[in-house]
Design a protein around this motif. Structure first.
Motif, PDB file in Angstrom:
ATOM      1  N   MET A 142      -8.232   3.226  -3.607  1.00 53.59           N
ATOM      2  CA  MET A 142      -8.970   2.724  -2.440  1.00 53.59           C
ATOM      3  C   MET A 142      -9.981   3.554  -2.193  1.00 53.59           C
ATOM      4  O   MET A 142     -10.134   4.661  -2.267  1.00 53.59           O
ATOM      5  N   THR A 143     -11.427   3.136  -1.387  1.00 55.08           N
ATOM      6  CA  THR A 143     -12.368   3.781  -1.166  1.00 55.08           C
ATOM      7  C   THR A 143     -12.432   4.233   0.134  1.00 55.08           C
ATOM      8  O   THR A 143     -11.908   3.714   0.989  1.00 55.08           O
ATOM      9  N   GLU A 144     -13.035   5.395   0.510  1.00 52.86           N
ATOM     10  CA  GLU A 144     -13.083   5.854   1.586  1.00 52.86           C
ATOM     11  C   GLU A 144     -14.549   6.434   2.161  1.00 52.86           C
ATOM     12  O   GLU A 144     -14.589   6.715   3.268  1.00 52.86           O
ATOM     13  N   PRO A 145     -15.606   6.031   1.804  1.00 53.04           N
ATOM     14  CA  PRO A 145     -16.888   6.081   2.339  1.00 53.04           C
ATOM     15  C   PRO A 145     -17.080   5.373   3.603  1.00 53.04           C
ATOM     16  O   PRO A 145     -16.365   4.503   3.818  1.00 53.04           O
ATOM     17  N   THR A 146     -17.777   5.765   4.435  1.00 53.90           N
ATOM     18  CA  THR A 146     -18.212   5.192   5.565  1.00 53.90           C
ATOM     19  C   THR A 146     -19.306   4.316   5.555  1.00 53.90           C
ATOM     20  O   THR A 146     -20.576   5.121   5.709  1.00 53.90           O
ATOM     21  N   GLU A 172      -1.887   5.739   5.738  1.00 58.08           N
ATOM     22  CA  GLU A 172      -1.048   4.604   6.405  1.00 58.08           C
ATOM     23  C   GLU A 172      -1.850   3.184   6.035  1.00 58.08           C
ATOM     24  O   GLU A 172      -1.096   2.435   5.675  1.00 58.08           O
ATOM     25  N   PRO A 173      -3.089   3.306   6.606  1.00 64.40           N
ATOM     26  CA  PRO A 173      -3.844   1.760   6.383  1.00 64.40           C
ATOM     27  C   PRO A 173      -3.758   1.165   5.146  1.00 64.40           C
ATOM     28  O   PRO A 173      -3.246   0.249   4.961  1.00 64.40           O
ATOM     29  N   PRO A 174      -4.102   1.792   3.986  1.00 61.14           N
ATOM     30  CA  PRO A 174      -4.090   1.085   2.699  1.00 61.14           C
ATOM     31  C   PRO A 174      -2.745   0.738   2.299  1.00 61.14           C
ATOM     32  O   PRO A 174      -2.331  -0.021   1.606  1.00 61.14           O
ATOM     33  N   THR A 175      -1.690   1.693   2.713  1.00 64.37           N
ATOM     34  CA  THR A 175      -0.364   1.417   2.250  1.00 64.37           C
ATOM     35  C   THR A 175       0.322   0.262   2.942  1.00 64.37           C
ATOM     36  O   THR A 175       1.014  -0.461   2.396  1.00 64.37           O
ATOM     37  N   LEU A 176      -0.154   0.142   4.118  1.00 63.91           N
ATOM     38  CA  LEU A 176       0.510  -1.112   5.012  1.00 63.91           C
ATOM     39  C   LEU A 176      -0.393  -2.345   5.152  1.00 63.91           C
ATOM     40  O   LEU A 176      -0.032  -3.210   6.057  1.00 63.91           O
ATOM     41  N   TRP A 177      -1.557  -2.350   4.436  1.00 62.03           N
ATOM     42  CA  TRP A 177      -2.349  -3.518   4.315  1.00 62.03           C
ATOM     43  C   TRP A 177      -1.621  -4.522   3.125  1.00 62.03           C
ATOM     44  O   TRP A 177      -1.846  -4.516   2.154  1.00 62.03           O
ATOM     45  N   ILE A 178      -0.655  -5.426   3.797  1.00 61.30           N
ATOM     46  CA  ILE A 178       0.347  -6.076   3.069  1.00 61.30           C
ATOM     47  C   ILE A 178      -0.051  -7.489   3.109  1.00 61.30           C
ATOM     48  O   ILE A 178       0.795  -8.337   2.223  1.00 61.30           O
ATOM     49  N   ARG A 219      -5.327  -8.820   3.115  1.00 56.42           N
ATOM     50  CA  ARG A 219      -5.614  -7.381   2.855  1.00 56.42           C
ATOM     51  C   ARG A 219      -5.313  -7.053   1.560  1.00 56.42           C
ATOM     52  O   ARG A 219      -6.027  -5.892   0.953  1.00 56.42           O
ATOM     53  N   ARG A 220      -4.364  -7.472   0.858  1.00 57.59           N
ATOM     54  CA  ARG A 220      -4.074  -6.983  -0.509  1.00 57.59           C
ATOM     55  C   ARG A 220      -5.489  -7.345  -1.257  1.00 57.59           C
ATOM     56  O   ARG A 220      -5.910  -6.766  -2.498  1.00 57.59           O
ATOM     57  N   VAL A 221      -6.244  -8.524  -1.303  1.00 64.17           N
ATOM     58  CA  VAL A 221      -7.243  -8.968  -1.793  1.00 64.17           C
ATOM     59  C   VAL A 221      -8.389  -7.972  -1.769  1.00 64.17           C
ATOM     60  O   VAL A 221      -9.076  -7.576  -2.465  1.00 64.17           O
ATOM     61  N   ALA A 222      -8.602  -7.735  -0.451  1.00 61.84           N
ATOM     62  CA  ALA A 222      -9.263  -6.744   0.036  1.00 61.84           C
ATOM     63  C   ALA A 222      -9.431  -5.321  -0.749  1.00 61.84           C
ATOM     64  O   ALA A 222     -10.250  -4.615  -1.222  1.00 61.84           O
ATOM     65  N   LEU A 223      -8.117  -4.744  -0.739  1.00 61.30           N
ATOM     66  CA  LEU A 223      -7.848  -3.593  -1.355  1.00 61.30           C
ATOM     67  C   LEU A 223      -8.109  -3.515  -2.725  1.00 61.30           C
ATOM     68  O   LEU A 223      -8.502  -2.619  -3.608  1.00 61.30           O
ATOM     69  N   ARG A 224      -7.769  -4.919  -3.466  1.00 62.39           N
ATOM     70  CA  ARG A 224      -7.985  -4.750  -4.934  1.00 62.39           C
ATOM     71  C   ARG A 224      -9.560  -4.899  -5.080  1.00 62.39           C
ATOM     72  O   ARG A 224      -9.959  -4.429  -6.194  1.00 62.39           O
ATOM     73  N   PHE A 225     -10.313  -5.493  -4.539  1.00 61.03           N
ATOM     74  CA  PHE A 225     -11.586  -5.650  -4.471  1.00 61.03           C
ATOM     75  C   PHE A 225     -12.193  -4.143  -4.310  1.00 61.03           C
ATOM     76  O   PHE A 225     -12.997  -3.479  -5.079  1.00 61.03           O
ATOM     77  N   LEU A 226     -11.547  -3.320  -3.484  1.00 60.70           N
ATOM     78  CA  LEU A 226     -12.254  -2.054  -3.208  1.00 60.70           C
ATOM     79  C   LEU A 226     -11.934  -1.212  -4.203  1.00 60.70           C
ATOM     80  O   LEU A 226     -12.614  -0.093  -4.685  1.00 60.70           O
TER      81      LEU A 226
END
Length: 216
Positions: A1-5, A102-108, A112-119
């Motif tokens: 997952m990416t962390e920048p702001t 917590e946020p990336p782990t519970l983006w289910i 959200r799954r698509v968004a995490l895979r993109f990131l």
């Protein structure tokens, strides 16, 4: 997952712009940045190339907008949880780490799954502008490091930064392909289906790297 702001993006609009955004995001999440073309995007979105040019200008700008939008959403949620942790549980390093994890782990949800895979793909194969943002924009990460430093004053800052860096590596190694390999390795005994249990395991492991005991 990416962390920048990254710089804040406008919410995705209804209509053609939204269809372009979501089609491009899903295609990249599934196939990667280099494997898709603007024609693939317009075909999936049911628009013409002129619509992409009108709303985004170029494919690269479209990808940057998706990255900024999704990273900003993730980081807003992390920041909200960090604020709660530091206000209600001051000095609790475990609560600070949970706000990160917590946020990336519970983006289910499917979106959200698509968004995490993109990131996740953006980290290694995104356009130069995206990868440069990930590399250089550490404002969001610095807030977590500062909070951890206040909670763990006996830990030298350089040592804390190394441990934080390794913790991020653990988070980045939690994609569908990683869990598919784990399922094979464990003969299907280990699966990420129970997300609350997964969060607990992740938090115990990462907290242990900072010298914190497992949860009672």
């Amino acid at each position: 997952m990416t962390e920048p702001t990254p710089a804040a993006s406008q919410p995705v609009e209804d209509g053609a712009k939204q269809r372009i955004f979501r089609a491009a995001e899903a295609l990249v999440a599934e196939h990667g940045f280099e494997a898709i073309s603007t024609r693939d995007i317009v075909a999936a979105a049911g628009v013409n190339i002129a619509a992409v040019n009108y709303h985004y200008g170029t494919k690269t700008k479209l990808m940057l907008d998706i990255f900024r939008t999704r990273a900003a959403e993730l980081n807003r949620e992390r920041t909200r949880l960090l604020r709660i942790a530091t206000e209600t549980q001051p000095g609790d390093a475990r609560a600070i780490l949970r706000a990160l994890i917590e946020p990336p782990t519970l983006w289910i949800s499917d979106d959200r799954r698509v968004a995490l895979r993109f990131l996740n793909r953006a980290r290694s194969e995104g356009p130069l502008e995206v990868r440069e943002t990930i590399r250089t924009d550490v404002r969001h990460l610095r807030r977590f490091v500062d909070a951890l430093a206040a909670a763990l004053p006996a830990l030298p800052r350089d040592e804390l930064l190394w441990r934080f860096h390794f913790a991020l590596g653990v988070l980045h190694h939690n994609q569908a392909a990683d869990y598919a390999r784990l399922a094979i390795l464990s003969d299907d005994a280990c699966a990420p289906d129970d997300r609350a249990a997964l969060l607990r395991r992740l938090l115990d492991f990462i907290a242990g790297g900072f010298g914190l005991p497992p949860a009672a």
